[in-house]
Structure formats: C-alpha cells, structure tokens
Design a protein around this motif. Structure first.
Motif, mmCIF file in Angstrom:
data_model
loop_
_atom_site.group_PDB
_atom_site.id
_atom_site.type_symbol
_atom_site.label_atom_id
_atom_site.label_comp_id
_atom_site.label_asym_id
_atom_site.label_seq_id
_atom_site.Cartn_x
_atom_site.Cartn_y
_atom_site.Cartn_z
ATOM 1 N N TYR A 1 -18.349 -75.366 -58.174
ATOM 2 C CA TYR A 1 -17.504 -74.723 -59.187
ATOM 3 C C TYR A 1 -16.020 -74.942 -58.855
ATOM 4 O O TYR A 1 -15.204 -75.243 -59.735
ATOM 5 N N ASP A 2 -15.675 -74.758 -57.579
ATOM 6 C CA ASP A 2 -14.272 -74.899 -57.169
ATOM 7 C C ASP A 2 -13.773 -76.332 -57.356
ATOM 8 O O ASP A 2 -12.619 -76.550 -57.729
ATOM 9 N N LYS A 3 -14.635 -77.302 -57.054
ATOM 10 C CA LYS A 3 -14.251 -78.708 -57.220
ATOM 11 C C LYS A 3 -13.977 -79.040 -58.683
ATOM 12 O O LYS A 3 -13.047 -79.775 -59.013
ATOM 13 N N ILE A 4 -14.808 -78.495 -59.561
ATOM 14 C CA ILE A 4 -14.700 -78.839 -60.984
ATOM 15 C C ILE A 4 -13.557 -78.096 -61.667
ATOM 16 O O ILE A 4 -12.742 -78.697 -62.378
ATOM 17 N N PHE A 5 -13.467 -76.792 -61.423
ATOM 18 C CA PHE A 5 -12.557 -75.954 -62.215
ATOM 19 C C PHE A 5 -11.361 -75.415 -61.437
ATOM 20 O O PHE A 5 -10.448 -74.854 -62.036
ATOM 21 N N GLY A 6 -11.354 -75.579 -60.120
ATOM 22 C CA GLY A 6 -10.298 -74.983 -59.315
ATOM 23 C C GLY A 6 -10.823 -73.750 -58.596
ATOM 24 O O GLY A 6 -11.723 -73.060 -59.082
ATOM 25 N N GLU A 7 -10.244 -73.482 -57.470
ATOM 26 C CA GLU A 7 -10.769 -72.431 -56.588
ATOM 27 C C GLU A 7 -10.788 -71.056 -57.259
ATOM 28 O O GLU A 7 -9.785 -70.580 -57.784
ATOM 29 N N GLY A 8 -11.967 -70.465 -57.287
ATOM 30 C CA GLY A 8 -12.128 -69.101 -57.757
ATOM 31 C C GLY A 8 -12.095 -68.905 -59.262
ATOM 32 O O GLY A 8 -12.247 -67.774 -59.736
ATOM 33 N N LYS A 9 -11.931 -69.956 -60.046
ATOM 34 C CA LYS A 9 -11.828 -69.800 -61.503
ATOM 35 C C LYS A 9 -13.194 -69.590 -62.154
ATOM 36 O O LYS A 9 -13.287 -69.025 -63.240
ATOM 37 N N VAL A 10 -14.230 -70.076 -61.508
ATOM 38 C CA VAL A 10 -15.605 -69.852 -61.978
ATOM 39 C C VAL A 10 -16.417 -69.397 -60.782
ATOM 40 O O VAL A 10 -16.401 -70.035 -59.722
ATOM 41 N N THR A 11 -17.143 -68.289 -60.961
ATOM 42 C CA THR A 11 -17.910 -67.751 -59.823
ATOM 43 C C THR A 11 -19.371 -67.472 -60.165
ATOM 44 O O THR A 11 -20.148 -67.143 -59.258
ATOM 45 N N THR A 12 -19.749 -67.577 -61.437
ATOM 46 C CA THR A 12 -21.128 -67.271 -61.825
ATOM 47 C C THR A 12 -21.664 -68.342 -62.765
ATOM 48 O O THR A 12 -20.889 -69.045 -63.434
ATOM 49 N N PRO A 13 -22.991 -68.474 -62.831
ATOM 50 C CA PRO A 13 -23.588 -69.419 -63.782
ATOM 51 C C PRO A 13 -23.168 -69.128 -65.229
ATOM 52 O O PRO A 13 -23.005 -70.057 -66.038
ATOM 53 N N GLU A 14 -22.984 -67.862 -65.564
ATOM 54 C CA GLU A 14 -22.579 -67.490 -66.919
ATOM 55 C C GLU A 14 -21.170 -68.024 -67.235
ATOM 56 O O GLU A 14 -20.923 -68.545 -68.333
ATOM 57 N N GLN A 15 -20.282 -67.915 -66.244
ATOM 58 C CA GLN A 15 -18.928 -68.440 -66.434
ATOM 59 C C GLN A 15 -18.944 -69.968 -66.519
ATOM 60 O O GLN A 15 -18.159 -70.574 -67.259
ATOM 61 N N PHE A 16 -19.838 -70.581 -65.748
ATOM 62 C CA PHE A 16 -20.015 -72.034 -65.812
ATOM 63 C C PHE A 16 -20.419 -72.431 -67.225
ATOM 64 O O PHE A 16 -19.872 -73.372 -67.808
ATOM 65 N N ASP A 17 -21.375 -71.700 -67.803
ATOM 66 C CA ASP A 17 -21.807 -71.968 -69.176
ATOM 67 C C ASP A 17 -20.645 -71.842 -70.158
ATOM 68 O O ASP A 17 -20.492 -72.658 -71.078
ATOM 69 N N GLU A 18 -19.831 -70.818 -69.970
ATOM 70 C CA GLU A 18 -18.690 -70.603 -70.860
ATOM 71 C C GLU A 18 -17.716 -71.777 -70.795
ATOM 72 O O GLU A 18 -17.215 -72.245 -71.826
ATOM 73 N N LYS A 19 -17.439 -72.253 -69.580
ATOM 74 C CA LYS A 19 -16.512 -73.379 -69.410
ATOM 75 C C LYS A 19 -17.078 -74.651 -70.028
ATOM 76 O O LYS A 19 -16.350 -75.424 -70.663
ATOM 77 N N VAL A 20 -18.372 -74.862 -69.837
ATOM 78 C CA VAL A 20 -19.019 -76.038 -70.436
ATOM 79 C C VAL A 20 -18.918 -75.966 -71.950
ATOM 80 O O VAL A 20 -18.601 -76.958 -72.625
ATOM 81 N N THR A 21 -19.175 -74.782 -72.501
ATOM 82 C CA THR A 21 -19.094 -74.599 -73.954
ATOM 83 C C THR A 21 -17.680 -74.856 -74.459
ATOM 84 O O THR A 21 -17.488 -75.483 -75.513
#
Length: 438
Positions: A257-277
């Motif tokens: 998550y940190d590599k893709i979005f920056g440190e601490g900006k995404v911490t859960t699978p749900e937030q990952f889904d939101e960013k992908v969307t």
C-alpha cells in the motif's frame, strides 16, 4: 498600379495586378542607390562606383525585388480593404502571362485566391450532445487490483520457464561467450519460443539466435558485441540455463500500500478498493471527455454546414509544400485534412462568439501537464516541481510545440464552453459498449 477582382464563385476569385513603369521607377531608383552605397568593387571607393556599372551588375535583381515588393503590398492591401477571409495564400493563376523582366516594361500578375464562408450559428440549450457515463463493474475493479499488484511485483526464483518468465543463461559458441544473459521468453520470436518454455536450471540447448532474436540491436546487446560484428558470428549458440526468473505479483499488505499510494495513505483493503475505484473513475472520465470532445466537433461542424474551396485547397497544399507532397498524396490525405480544417474554423468562431482567448499561462500549464505525464509514463512519479517547470519552459522554446499546445488549449477552452451552453444527454454505458463506439 491597378488591382481588379474577378469572381469565379462565392469562394474563389482571380486578382489581376497591373504595374506600370512609373509605379516602380522610384522604388527601383532607391534600391539601385542602396546597392551602390554598399557595393565594394575593385578600382572604386566604396559607394562611388558609377551608376551605369551598378545598373549593369544589379539592375535585373533590383527590378525583380522592386516589382515583387509592390505586388506583395498590393495583395495585402487589397485583401485587407475587401475584407477577404483568405484561405492559405494567393497562388499564381494558371493563365499567368509570360513576363519579360526589362526595365521600363509593364507587368501583369494574376493570382487565384479563395476565402472561407462566413459562419453564423447558435450554441445554446437547443443543442443536445450525448455524454457517456461509463459504469464501473466488479470485474473491472478486480482486474485493476490485480494489475496494480502485478505492477509492483518482483522477479523471483522459478522452477520451469513459462511464456511470461525470464531465463538467465550463459551462451557460447566457437570461443565467443556471454554470461548471465537475461532472456524474456515472451520477446523471443514465436517460432523459437518453444526452445525456452519448460527449461530449468542446468538445461542446455542449441539455438539459432538470428531466428530467435530478429532485432539486431537487441541481439548485439544480448551477445555483448557491436552490431557490426553480428555478421561475422556463427548464429548457432549453446544456451546453458543458470536459473529461471518468474514475475510474482506483490502481496496485498501495508508495505505494498505504501509503495503504491504513499506511506500511511491506505491502511485497509476497503481503502485500497476506494483508491482503485477512484483511478478507474478518473480513467473513465478521461475517456468520456475525449469522446464528448469528438462528438462536439462532429456536431458543430455538421451544424455549421461549411462549404469550402476544396479544389483550391488541394492545389494550394501541393504548391505550399513544393517537393514534399504530390497531388496524389494530397488527394489521399485530404478527407482527414478537410475535417480538421473545418473544425479549426468552427472552433475559431466559437472562441470569437464567446470572447474566449488562450493565454500564455494556459499554454504553460498544458506544457507542465504534458511533461509530468511523460515522466509518469517512464515510471518517474514525484518528480520535483522545479524540474517539471524548467522542462516545460524549454519545451515552449520550440515554436512547433508551442503552437501544438496552443491549439490543444483552444480545443479544451472551446469544448468546455460548449459543455456549459448545450444540453448534455447523459447515457449510462458499459466499458465494452463504449469501446465498440470508438
């Protein structure tokens, strides 16, 4: 000096310019005197050579320059006075009389000119243009997640080479050896790919590298030789597999998550889904906006119902690009040219109608956006702003690049204004159906 206009039709004219000896007598005298002042002729002090000698040496050239200068001025003044919306530039008529460049003669020049029609149409809520709202599906989100994880994956040790794997090999023949060569199986010529698939560490096989690696630059790099040396090599090499590398997608965890979005900006699978969307939505909006722009162009070009002097334009394209394009080449490319030309006229009308202008700041912003996009394409995210700014400034020193970006800004500004003024007919559509429209 006399200028007359003969109308061929609503868009085409022939201009005839008649220049008498008294019209160019004074300009010719001034040019000869100017040449005399600058002439450096042996036996005479600078600027003191006899006029008869200057006339003999430079008379024809001065006559040509004086007459052509008058012709150019006459054309410009007449076009401005008559308010002709000129297309291209004046061209010598096919019935241009033969000229005798002799001082004291009268000269007659004939030019064909053409103009664009006067535009007049409204842009308002009566105009309806479709805007596509592209649905986001679960399958699309799943694919986007997998692609992101794949993008941030890594090469790991593999057992047997598959079509998307890499082989590290030592290759040699007749005393030539290259060690630790990386071979991407998918980049091997299709007919030779089978030689690599299924291979594991320690396997040996012979292969004609000319057949397997058809690009000479890549082949020379693989063999670690100069390109000029390839012809002298026996193309059959023995490959000894050192190991197999397979590309493994990144695990979905905090480090990824940190590599893709920056440190601490995404911490859960749900937030990952939101960013992908969000990313999919942004991509869909970009596609929809591009399509909307194309539909606006088509709609208003058709509404303007432009009639253009196509025969003149075809002839002018050959004339203006002498030696670059033949009449046959112009004929082949003309449909695309004329559609783009029509849009340029329509876009110009829309810009003028609504008092729209492109500023240097608009063009600079477009240049910065383009530079940032290029860096991102090469995987260089987070480039310092001062580097983007300086690259954009350098880009704008190229007049061709400047004009390209200026036209892009005109497009964006005109289409954005149209979007405000017309009625958008929003249509929900799947990505598959949307792609079928393209």
């Amino acid at each position: 000096m006399k200028v007359s206009k003969k109308k061929a039709d609503e868009l085409n004219y022939q201009l005839t310019i008649q220049i008498a000896a008294e019209d160019y007598a004074e300009p010719l005298r001034k040019r000869l005197n100017d040449y005399r002042r600058k002439a450096d002729i042996k036996g005479f002090r600078r600027g003191m050579a006899p006029m008869s000698l200057i006339q003999r040496m430079y008379g024809d050239q001065c006559l040509y320059e004086s007459v052509n200068s008058l012709v150019g001025e006459s054309l410009d003044n007449f076009i401005k006075k008559e308010k002709i919306r000129i297309v291209g530039e004046p061209m010598p008529s096919e019935d241009q009389p033969q000229l005798s460049w002799t001082a004291g003669s009268e000269f007659t020049f004939k030019f064909d000119i053409a103009q664009t029609p006067e535009l007049s149409f409204e842009v308002n809520k009566d105009d309806k243009v479709v805007y596509y709202d592209i649905n986001i599906t679960a399958a699309e989100k799943k694919q986007a997640r997998e692609q992101l994880l794949q993008q941030y994956g890594s090469l790991q040790e593999g057992k047997k080479a598959g079509e998307n794997d890499y082989i590290v090999a030592d290759i040699e023949n007749e005393g030539h050896k290259a060690e630790g060569v990386y071979v991407s199986v998918s980049q091997v010529a299709e007919d030779a790919r089978g030689a690599f698939i299924g291979k594991k560490a320690g396997d040996k096989f012979e292969l004609d590298v000319n057949a397997a690696f058809t690009n000479e630059t890549d082949r020379a790099a693989m063999l670690k030789v100069e390109k000029s040396q390839l012809a002298g090599l026996n193309p059959v090499f023995t490959f000894t597999v050192v190991n197999v590398k397979t590309f493994v997608a990144a695990e979905e965890n905090q480090e990824t998550y940190d590599k893709i979005f920056g440190e601490g900006k995404v911490t859960t699978p749900e937030q990952f889904d939101e960013k992908v969307t969000e990313r999919i939505k942004a991509s869909h909006e970009q596609d929809a906006n591009y399509r909307f722009g194309a539909d606006v162009r088509k709609y208003f070009v058709e509404k303007a119902a432009l009639t253009l002097p196509e025969a003149f334009l075809k002839r002018w394209l050959v004339y203006a690009n002498e030696g670059k394009f033949t009449a046959e080449q112009v004929e082949k490319e003309f449909p695309a040219f004329i559609e783009d030309f029509k849009w340029q006229l329509v876009r110009g009308y829309i810009m003028q109608k609504f008092g729209l202008k492109v500023s240097h700041e608009d063009i600079l912003a477009a240049a910065k956006s383009f530079v940032a996009y290029q860096y991102a394409m090469y995987g260089m995210a987070g480039v310092p702003q001062n580097l983007i700014d300086s690259s954009a400034e350098n880009m704008l020193q190229d007049q061709n690049q400047y004009r390209r970006l200026e036209e892009q800004c005109e497009d964006n500004i005109a289409i954005a204004k149209v979007r405000e003024e017309v009625t958008l007919t929003t249509k929900k559509i799947s990505m598959e159906k949307f792609q079928e429209l393209q």
